[in-house]
Design an enzyme around this catalytic site. Structure first.
Site, short mmCIF file in Angstrom:
data_model
loop_
_atom_site.label_atom_id
_atom_site.label_comp_id
_atom_site.label_asym_id
_atom_site.label_seq_id
_atom_site.Cartn_x
_atom_site.Cartn_y
_atom_site.Cartn_z
N SER A 148 -29.02 21.87 -44.85
CA SER A 148 -28.25 21.99 -46.08
C SER A 148 -29.01 22.69 -47.20
O SER A 148 -28.41 23.17 -48.16
CB SER A 148 -27.78 20.62 -46.56
OG SER A 148 -28.86 19.81 -46.95
N LYS A 186 -30.70 17.60 -52.78
CA LYS A 186 -29.86 18.67 -53.29
C LYS A 186 -30.42 19.22 -54.60
O LYS A 186 -31.29 18.61 -55.23
CB LYS A 186 -28.43 18.17 -53.54
CG LYS A 186 -27.66 17.77 -52.30
CD LYS A 186 -27.29 18.97 -51.46
CE LYS A 186 -26.49 18.57 -50.23
NZ LYS A 186 -27.31 17.86 -49.23
#
Length: 228
Positions: A148, A186
């Site tokens: 990711s 993230k």
């Protein structure tokens, strides 16, 4: 001899990697140099490559390595070390450092796009901290699972080193706890009263939450790439 803009861009890239561990995006570089379009950034990077100041790392988006700084023939990164773990800044995976007088950091599990919080609460090993990390700071490490954050130069199997904190600036790469249950690695973006957790892979959607739903656990300060 570099032009003023070439020097400005090179120093901006170097400082951004030093501060965040991540190569700046083309949009960030464009805004920093107050250019009208990203094509100017492409030309500047190409010129810096041709002059031996920068290197683009193959097959990695947003991965730039600063080879040397203006008025210096000294490489910006020391040579490779010999330990089992080779520390490297994100976006500069070839820039290795030997650890001198380091200290141990616990590896608290594995981090993926979203894992139960228990996955970052159990120590599964220890690593030696990169030598430039302050020994008096509170650090922990996590092993990366999944892709990711691949466009930020963070690959599966890498070990991310994080400084414990409960706040971070927009643009920082963080470990965030969502709803007290799900931990994720993230990039943090603040949008008004909302918090966005942004992946560095177009296959993953940016997730937006109310401010009370996200707790910052730590921010990225270094990355260690595992070599055979």
């Amino acid at each position: 001899m570099l032009t003023a803009k070439q020097k400005e861009l090179l120093l901006f890239i170097h400082q951004k990697i030093k501060e965040t561990g991540v190569s700046p995006s083309f949009d960030e570089m464009k805004d920093a140099l107050d250019l009208a379009s990203k094509s100017g950034i492409h030309r500047l990077i190409t010129a810096l490559e041709e002059r031996g100041f920068l290197r683009r790392l193959a097959h990695r988006a947003r991965a730039l390595e600063v080879l040397k700084l203006p008025d210096s023939a000294t490489p910006a990164a020391p040579p490779r070390g010999r330990s089992a773990f080779k520390p490297a800044l994100v976006g500069s995976v070839e820039a290795q450092r030997e650890t001198e007088g380091g200290y141990d950091i616990p590896i608290l599990g594995k981090i993926a796009a979203g894992v139960p919080k228990e996955a970052i609460e159990t120590e599964i090993g220890r690593i030696t901290a990169p030598g430039d990390l302050a020994a008096n700071a509170d650090h922990f490490a996590l092993e990366v699972k999944g892709d990711s954050m691949i466009n930020a130069g963070i690959l599966e199997g890498d070990v991310v080193v994080l400084q414990k904190c409960d706040t971070a600036n927009t643009g920082d790469i963080v470990v965030a706890l969502v709803d007290g249950e799900e931990a994720t690695l993230k990039r943090l973006r603040r949008k008004g009263n909302s918090v966005a957790l942004e992946a560095a892979n177009p296959r993953y959607e940016t997730r937006i939450f109310g401010p009370d739903r996200v707790q910052i656990q730590g921010k990225l300060v270094a990355l260690i790439r595992r070599y055979a």
